[in-house]
Scaffold this motif. Structure first.
Motif, PDB file in Angstrom:
ATOM      1  N   LYS A 115       0.829  -1.205   0.000  1.00 54.67           N
ATOM      2  CA  LYS A 115       0.000   0.000   0.000  1.00 54.67           C
ATOM      3  C   LYS A 115       0.864   1.256   0.000  1.00 54.67           C
ATOM      4  O   LYS A 115       0.464   2.285  -0.542  1.00 54.67           O
ATOM      5  CB  LYS A 115      -0.943  -0.019   1.204  1.00 54.67           C
ATOM      6  N   GLU A 116       2.061   1.155   0.596  1.00 57.77           N
ATOM      7  CA  GLU A 116       2.987   2.284   0.567  1.00 57.77           C
ATOM      8  C   GLU A 116       3.423   2.601  -0.866  1.00 57.77           C
ATOM      9  O   GLU A 116       3.478   3.766  -1.269  1.00 57.77           O
ATOM     10  CB  GLU A 116       4.213   1.983   1.439  1.00 57.77           C
ATOM     11  N   SER A 117       3.707   1.541  -1.640  1.00 58.82           N
ATOM     12  CA  SER A 117       4.114   1.752  -3.027  1.00 58.82           C
ATOM     13  C   SER A 117       2.968   2.292  -3.866  1.00 58.82           C
ATOM     14  O   SER A 117       3.172   3.137  -4.748  1.00 58.82           O
ATOM     15  CB  SER A 117       4.645   0.444  -3.629  1.00 58.82           C
ATOM     16  N   ILE A 118       1.753   1.816  -3.616  1.00 64.60           N
ATOM     17  CA  ILE A 118       0.585   2.346  -4.331  1.00 64.60           C
ATOM     18  C   ILE A 118       0.457   3.842  -4.083  1.00 64.60           C
ATOM     19  O   ILE A 118       0.193   4.624  -5.007  1.00 64.60           O
ATOM     20  CB  ILE A 118      -0.696   1.611  -3.889  1.00 64.60           C
ATOM     21  N   PHE A 119       0.672   4.249  -2.842  1.00 66.47           N
ATOM     22  CA  PHE A 119       0.605   5.663  -2.477  1.00 66.47           C
ATOM     23  C   PHE A 119       1.649   6.487  -3.236  1.00 66.47           C
ATOM     24  O   PHE A 119       1.330   7.523  -3.833  1.00 66.47           O
ATOM     25  CB  PHE A 119       0.807   5.798  -0.969  1.00 66.47           C
ATOM     26  N   ILE A 120       2.889   6.022  -3.260  1.00 74.72           N
ATOM     27  CA  ILE A 120       3.955   6.756  -3.939  1.00 74.72           C
ATOM     28  C   ILE A 120       3.744   6.760  -5.448  1.00 74.72           C
ATOM     29  O   ILE A 120       3.926   7.787  -6.118  1.00 74.72           O
ATOM     30  CB  ILE A 120       5.337   6.167  -3.600  1.00 74.72           C
ATOM     31  N   ILE A 121       3.352   5.621  -6.029  1.00 75.73           N
ATOM     32  CA  ILE A 121       3.110   5.533  -7.467  1.00 75.73           C
ATOM     33  C   ILE A 121       2.091   6.576  -7.902  1.00 75.73           C
ATOM     34  O   ILE A 121       2.298   7.316  -8.873  1.00 75.73           O
ATOM     35  CB  ILE A 121       2.615   4.118  -7.854  1.00 75.73           C
ATOM     36  N   ASN A 122       0.990   6.649  -7.179  1.00 78.58           N
ATOM     37  CA  ASN A 122      -0.104   7.532  -7.596  1.00 78.58           C
ATOM     38  C   ASN A 122       0.160   9.003  -7.298  1.00 78.58           C
ATOM     39  O   ASN A 122      -0.261   9.873  -8.070  1.00 78.58           O
ATOM     40  CB  ASN A 122      -1.406   7.081  -6.929  1.00 78.58           C
ATOM     41  N   PHE A 209       5.601   5.013 -21.185  1.00 79.74           N
ATOM     42  CA  PHE A 209       5.917   3.582 -21.307  1.00 79.74           C
ATOM     43  C   PHE A 209       6.986   3.193 -20.291  1.00 79.74           C
ATOM     44  O   PHE A 209       6.849   2.200 -19.564  1.00 79.74           O
ATOM     45  CB  PHE A 209       6.385   3.274 -22.736  1.00 79.74           C
ATOM     46  N   PHE A 210       8.064   3.981 -20.232  1.00 77.39           N
ATOM     47  CA  PHE A 210       9.136   3.654 -19.294  1.00 77.39           C
ATOM     48  C   PHE A 210       8.719   3.910 -17.851  1.00 77.39           C
ATOM     49  O   PHE A 210       9.261   3.288 -16.930  1.00 77.39           O
ATOM     50  CB  PHE A 210      10.407   4.414 -19.658  1.00 77.39           C
ATOM     51  N   ALA A 211       7.753   4.811 -17.648  1.00 79.95           N
ATOM     52  CA  ALA A 211       7.204   4.988 -16.294  1.00 79.95           C
ATOM     53  C   ALA A 211       6.573   3.689 -15.821  1.00 79.95           C
ATOM     54  O   ALA A 211       6.732   3.284 -14.663  1.00 79.95           O
ATOM     55  CB  ALA A 211       6.173   6.114 -16.286  1.00 79.95           C
ATOM     56  N   HIS A 212       5.868   2.995 -16.717  1.00 77.92           N
ATOM     57  CA  HIS A 212       5.257   1.717 -16.366  1.00 77.92           C
ATOM     58  C   HIS A 212       6.316   0.627 -16.202  1.00 77.92           C
ATOM     59  O   HIS A 212       6.168  -0.255 -15.352  1.00 77.92           O
ATOM     60  CB  HIS A 212       4.229   1.307 -17.433  1.00 77.92           C
ATOM     61  N   VAL A 213       7.378   0.695 -16.999  1.00 75.87           N
ATOM     62  CA  VAL A 213       8.477  -0.271 -16.840  1.00 75.87           C
ATOM     63  C   VAL A 213       9.116  -0.110 -15.463  1.00 75.87           C
ATOM     64  O   VAL A 213       9.362  -1.103 -14.753  1.00 75.87           O
ATOM     65  CB  VAL A 213       9.530  -0.087 -17.952  1.00 75.87           C
ATOM     66  N   ILE A 214       9.391   1.140 -15.079  1.00 73.78           N
ATOM     67  CA  ILE A 214       9.976   1.404 -13.767  1.00 73.78           C
ATOM     68  C   ILE A 214       9.002   0.995 -12.665  1.00 73.78           C
ATOM     69  O   ILE A 214       9.394   0.395 -11.655  1.00 73.78           O
ATOM     70  CB  ILE A 214      10.343   2.891 -13.630  1.00 73.78           C
ATOM     71  N   MET A 215       7.733   1.294 -12.873  1.00 80.35           N
ATOM     72  CA  MET A 215       6.719   0.994 -11.870  1.00 80.35           C
ATOM     73  C   MET A 215       6.653  -0.503 -11.578  1.00 80.35           C
ATOM     74  O   MET A 215       6.645  -0.917 -10.415  1.00 80.35           O
ATOM     75  CB  MET A 215       5.353   1.493 -12.344  1.00 80.35           C
ATOM     76  N   VAL A 216       6.624  -1.325 -12.622  1.00 80.72           N
ATOM     77  CA  VAL A 216       6.509  -2.773 -12.445  1.00 80.72           C
ATOM     78  C   VAL A 216       7.871  -3.393 -12.131  1.00 80.72           C
ATOM     79  O   VAL A 216       8.016  -4.170 -11.179  1.00 80.72           O
ATOM     80  CB  VAL A 216       5.897  -3.425 -13.695  1.00 80.72           C
ATOM     81  N   GLY A 217       8.885  -3.038 -12.934  1.00 81.06           N
ATOM     82  CA  GLY A 217      10.213  -3.614 -12.737  1.00 81.06           C
ATOM     83  C   GLY A 217      10.814  -3.248 -11.399  1.00 81.06           C
ATOM     84  O   GLY A 217      11.392  -4.098 -10.702  1.00 81.06           O
ATOM     85  N   GLY A 218      10.675  -1.983 -11.019  1.00 83.94           N
ATOM     86  CA  GLY A 218      11.210  -1.543  -9.734  1.00 83.94           C
ATOM     87  C   GLY A 218      10.482  -2.182  -8.568  1.00 83.94           C
ATOM     88  O   GLY A 218      11.087  -2.508  -7.543  1.00 83.94           O
ATOM     89  N   LEU A 219       9.177  -2.368  -8.739  1.00 84.06           N
ATOM     90  CA  LEU A 219       8.388  -3.010  -7.688  1.00 84.06           C
ATOM     91  C   LEU A 219       8.874  -4.434  -7.428  1.00 84.06           C
ATOM     92  O   LEU A 219       9.075  -4.835  -6.277  1.00 84.06           O
ATOM     93  CB  LEU A 219       6.915  -3.027  -8.098  1.00 84.06           C
ATOM     94  N   LEU A 220       9.081  -5.195  -8.508  1.00 83.15           N
ATOM     95  CA  LEU A 220       9.557  -6.569  -8.357  1.00 83.15           C
ATOM     96  C   LEU A 220      10.981  -6.600  -7.807  1.00 83.15           C
ATOM     97  O   LEU A 220      11.322  -7.446  -6.968  1.00 83.15           O
ATOM     98  CB  LEU A 220       9.484  -7.293  -9.699  1.00 83.15           C
ATOM     99  N   ALA A 221      11.812  -5.665  -8.282  1.00 81.11           N
ATOM    100  CA  ALA A 221      13.193  -5.613  -7.799  1.00 81.11           C
ATOM    101  C   ALA A 221      13.244  -5.339  -6.300  1.00 81.11           C
ATOM    102  O   ALA A 221      14.079  -5.893  -5.581  1.00 81.11           O
ATOM    103  CB  ALA A 221      13.978  -4.553  -8.563  1.00 81.11           C
ATOM    104  N   ALA A 222      12.332  -4.483  -5.826  1.00 84.87           N
ATOM    105  CA  ALA A 222      12.349  -4.103  -4.409  1.00 84.87           C
ATOM    106  C   ALA A 222      11.631  -5.106  -3.520  1.00 84.87           C
ATOM    107  O   ALA A 222      12.155  -5.495  -2.471  1.00 84.87           O
ATOM    108  CB  ALA A 222      11.719  -2.722  -4.242  1.00 84.87           C
ATOM    109  N   ASN A 223      10.448  -5.538  -3.949  1.00 82.11           N
ATOM    110  CA  ASN A 223       9.571  -6.277  -3.036  1.00 82.11           C
ATOM    111  C   ASN A 223       9.430  -7.764  -3.339  1.00 82.11           C
ATOM    112  O   ASN A 223       8.723  -8.468  -2.610  1.00 82.11           O
ATOM    113  CB  ASN A 223       8.180  -5.630  -3.018  1.00 82.11           C
TER     114      ASN A 223
END
Length: 266
Positions: A115-122, A209-223
């Motif tokens: 939920k923290e990441s959802i908050f920052i993403i949005n 497009f790269f915002a979505h790449v960072i959003m998904v890729g970074g999420l998996l890399a971190a969590n």
């Protein structure tokens, strides 16, 4: 120039209050979207406060940027507050189940999308990008077209996910009824414009497009893979949201764009 600096200072203060750890996180993590929804009437005041009497509303990029931000907050209401079937915060559960199924780990106790990441993403890719689009228009339009890109790609992703699974996902309704028509209208306005405007459209789509790449890729890399701390992932999102103000900073010396044509073409 003085007013622009004041607006910039207010924008920095706003997001500092949102993101700096002042003890507000327990509330914001679960209720940030409500703040956005309750702010809609006040954002609406800006639709008229920013009226440019030299250009009608439909060709004023600052007005349209405000409209895009309101449209996205409406979309966030469906995604993160109450969806089409009355479920509260359904996006969190729906997308964690989707991610875990894609990873081949359905039922895992680890939730990659916090939920923290959802908050920052949005608040970064949407609220900050939208605020910069409003702040910089019409002198600098790349933040504007970055907002167009994030709306269009997000809407298409929701629709493709719905078609692929033949099921409803939180945000699908507003993607179809709000996002796609709004972007189609904006892009139609630029279809017969100058080469520079078309470059901005393409650039905004690439950024999104790269915002979505960072959003998904970074999420998996971190969590999921634990390659980086989650706060580094958040910093990446914020940095990417600020990037549009550093791109196409000054087009006044471009001969295709005389100063009087800095508004969106009618």
């Amino acid at each position: 120039m003085k007013n622009e600096r004041l607006l910039l200072g207010c924008t920095v203060l706003l997001f500092a209050i949102l993101w700096l750890p002042f003890g507000q996180y327990p509330f914001l993590i679960n209720h940030w979207v409500k703040i956005g929804v309750y702010a809609i009437p006040f954002i609406g005041i800006g639709l008229f406060a920013f009226r440019d009497h030299e250009h009608p509303f439909h060709s004023n990029p600052r007005f349209i940027a405000l409209l895009m931000l309101i449209a996205y907050v409406v979309h966030q209401f469906e995604e993160h507050w109450i969806d089409l079937f009355g479920n509260v915060y359904a996006f969190y559960t729906f997308n964690n189940n989707f991610i875990l199924s894609a990873l081949g780990e359905p039922g895992s106790a680890v939730k990659p999308l916090t939920k923290e990441s959802i908050f920052i993403i949005n608040t970064s890719l949407v609220w900050l990008t939208g605020s910069l689009a409003i702040l910089r228009s019409p002198k600098q339009l790349f933040p504007f077209f970055s907002m167009v890109g994030i709306i269009l790609i997000n809407g298409v992703v929701h629709i493709l996910a719905g078609v692929a699974t033949l099921t409803y996902n939180p945000g699908l309704l507003t993607s179809m009824l709000v996002f796609i028509p709004l972007c189609a209208w904006i892009l139609k306005k630029t279809a017969h414009s100058t080469t520079y405007f078309k470059t901005l459209v393409v650039g905004g789509l690439i950024w999104a497009f790269f915002a979505h790449v960072i959003m998904v890729g970074g999420l998996l890399a971190a969590n999921w893979f634990n390659l980086i701390p989650e706060y580094v992932y958040w910093a990446m999102l914020i940095a990417w949201s600020i990037l549009p103000v550093a791109v196409f900073r000054d087009y006044k010396h471009n001969t295709e764009f005389p100063e009087q044509n800095t508004s969106l073409p009618v």
